[in-house]
Design an enzyme around this catalytic site. Structure first.
Site, short mmCIF file in Angstrom:
data_model
loop_
_atom_site.label_atom_id
_atom_site.label_comp_id
_atom_site.label_asym_id
_atom_site.label_seq_id
_atom_site.Cartn_x
_atom_site.Cartn_y
_atom_site.Cartn_z
N CYS A 1 31.05 38.39 40.03
CA CYS A 1 30.68 39.56 39.22
C CYS A 1 29.43 40.17 39.85
O CYS A 1 28.39 39.50 39.93
CB CYS A 1 30.38 39.10 37.79
SG CYS A 1 29.77 40.40 36.71
N GLU B 1 41.29 45.47 32.96
CA GLU B 1 41.61 44.51 31.89
C GLU B 1 43.01 44.82 31.34
O GLU B 1 43.81 43.92 31.10
CB GLU B 1 40.57 44.59 30.77
CG GLU B 1 39.19 44.08 31.13
CD GLU B 1 39.08 42.55 31.23
OE1 GLU B 1 39.79 41.85 30.50
OE2 GLU B 1 38.26 42.08 32.06
N CYS C 1 32.51 46.31 42.10
CA CYS C 1 32.77 45.59 40.85
C CYS C 1 34.07 44.83 41.09
O CYS C 1 35.04 45.42 41.60
CB CYS C 1 32.94 46.58 39.69
SG CYS C 1 33.59 45.82 38.18
N HIS D 1 36.34 43.88 39.26
CA HIS D 1 37.53 44.37 38.54
C HIS D 1 38.33 45.37 39.39
O HIS D 1 39.54 45.47 39.26
CB HIS D 1 37.13 45.08 37.24
CG HIS D 1 36.88 44.16 36.08
ND1 HIS D 1 35.77 43.38 35.97
CD2 HIS D 1 37.63 43.91 34.96
CE1 HIS D 1 35.81 42.69 34.84
NE2 HIS D 1 36.93 42.99 34.21
N ASP E 1 33.32 35.33 35.77
CA ASP E 1 33.12 36.79 35.62
C ASP E 1 33.00 37.09 34.13
O ASP E 1 33.28 36.23 33.28
CB ASP E 1 34.30 37.56 36.24
CG ASP E 1 34.14 39.07 36.15
OD1 ASP E 1 33.02 39.57 36.32
OD2 ASP E 1 35.14 39.77 35.90
N SER E 2 32.66 38.33 33.82
CA SER E 2 32.66 38.75 32.41
C SER E 2 34.09 38.78 31.87
O SER E 2 34.33 38.51 30.69
CB SER E 2 32.04 40.14 32.28
OG SER E 2 32.72 41.04 33.15
N1 DGL Z 1 33.44 42.42 37.14
C1 DGL Z 1 32.08 42.76 36.94
C2 DGL Z 1 31.41 43.19 38.23
O1 DGL Z 1 31.77 42.79 39.30
C3 DGL Z 1 31.61 43.60 35.81
C4 DGL Z 1 32.45 44.09 34.71
C5 DGL Z 1 31.66 44.33 33.45
O2 DGL Z 1 31.05 45.40 33.29
O3 DGL Z 1 31.65 43.41 32.63
O4 DGL Z 1 30.46 43.94 38.20
#
Ligand code: DGL
Length: 258
Positions: A73, A151, A184, A186, A9-10
């Site tokens: 992600c 985060e 997302c 996150h 992931d990012s």
């Molecule tokens: N966790 C990521 C997703 O599922 C993106 C978060 C980011 O913007 O870096 O989209």
């Protein structure tokens, strides 16, 4: 093929997928890689992002000796899955917004999609809506601030309640909306905080369990889990290291993508 299953992931969002994988495949060895130097991905330019994702994943696959890659992600998967499959010789499993299951459970036929700015407007996402939720009204809400809040949570801080409320507020204009897709990775990490910030109960749906089931189908022979599984970052960060440790990962090693 031997080797751990690499989750990418990012940032820390992929840890929500790690949680689902641990439930579905408790014996499987995992590795984790994140591009924290370039976080967040959700507001970056597409062509640059494809190249960056490719470079980081190639470096992480080589460093981990993994048997499969889970792109945990939505922002990366809705853009770069084809490019990754073309350059990697292992199975690549992506994560896309759970529009189909949401359309299956919504009684009012009005669902919300909460995701990054990139994901809510990608052609891939619009096609998912057309294919699986054509008879639904879909309210798409860009909520990039929630990436930062997740985060913070994994780094040991409390998410900011007013930011959460503000990010969710466009969902509540129509009292008929009954289902919200967390598009997302996150966002499921914020689960109880999101429920708390919502003015009324709705059904929250994310892709974690479905991805874990897909990984279990694709990876038929798992490499057993050993303590302190490998993790990789693109910038040193002690708080992130502590967060990764709380999910069973060893102290992160630094990747140097080409
Ligand atoms: N966790 C990521 C997703 O599922 C993106 C978060 C980011 O913007 O870096 O989209």
């Amino acid at each position: 093929m031997a080797g751990p299953i690499l989750v990418f992931d990012s940032g820390v969002g992929g840890l929500s997928v790690v949680r689902a994988l641990r439930r579905c495949l408790p014996e499987a060895g995992l590795a984790y890689a994140c591009d924290n130097a370039m976080l967040p991905y959700g507001q970056r330019e597409d062509a640059w992002l494809v190249q960056r994702i490719q470079a980081v994943c190639e470096a992480a696959v080589a460093a981990s000796g993994c048997s499969a890659l889970v792109v945990a992600c939505n922002t990366a998967s809705t853009l770069a899955l084809e490019a990754l499959r073309a350059c990697l010789a292992i199975p690549v499993i992506g994560t896309v917004p759970a529009i189909k299951p949401a359309a299956q459970v919504s009684r009012t036929r009005h669902i919300g999609l909460l995701a990054t700015s990139a994901t809510v407007s990608r052609p891939y996402t619009l096609q998912l809506i057309q294919d699986f939720a054509a008879d639904c009204r879909v309210t798409r809400v860009a909520a990039d601030a929630l990436v930062t809040e997740a985060e913070r949570l994994v780094a040991g801080e409390r998410p900011d309640r007013s930011t959460l409320r503000r990010s969710l507020s466009p969902l509540w204009d129509d009292p008929e909306l009954d289902t919200v897709v967390l598009g997302c990775t996150h966002f499921p990490l914020l689960g109880p905080w999101l429920v708390d910030a919502a003015p009324r109960p709705v059904t929250w749906i994310d892709s974690g369990e479905a991805i874990a089931r897909r990984v279990a189908q694709v990876v038929t022979t798992v490499t057993p889990r050993q303590g302190g599984e490998p993790s990789f970052v693109t910038a040193p960060d002690e708080c992130l290291g502590r967060g990764l440790a709380s999910f069973g990962f060893a102290s992160p090693r630094l990747l140097h993508p080409a």
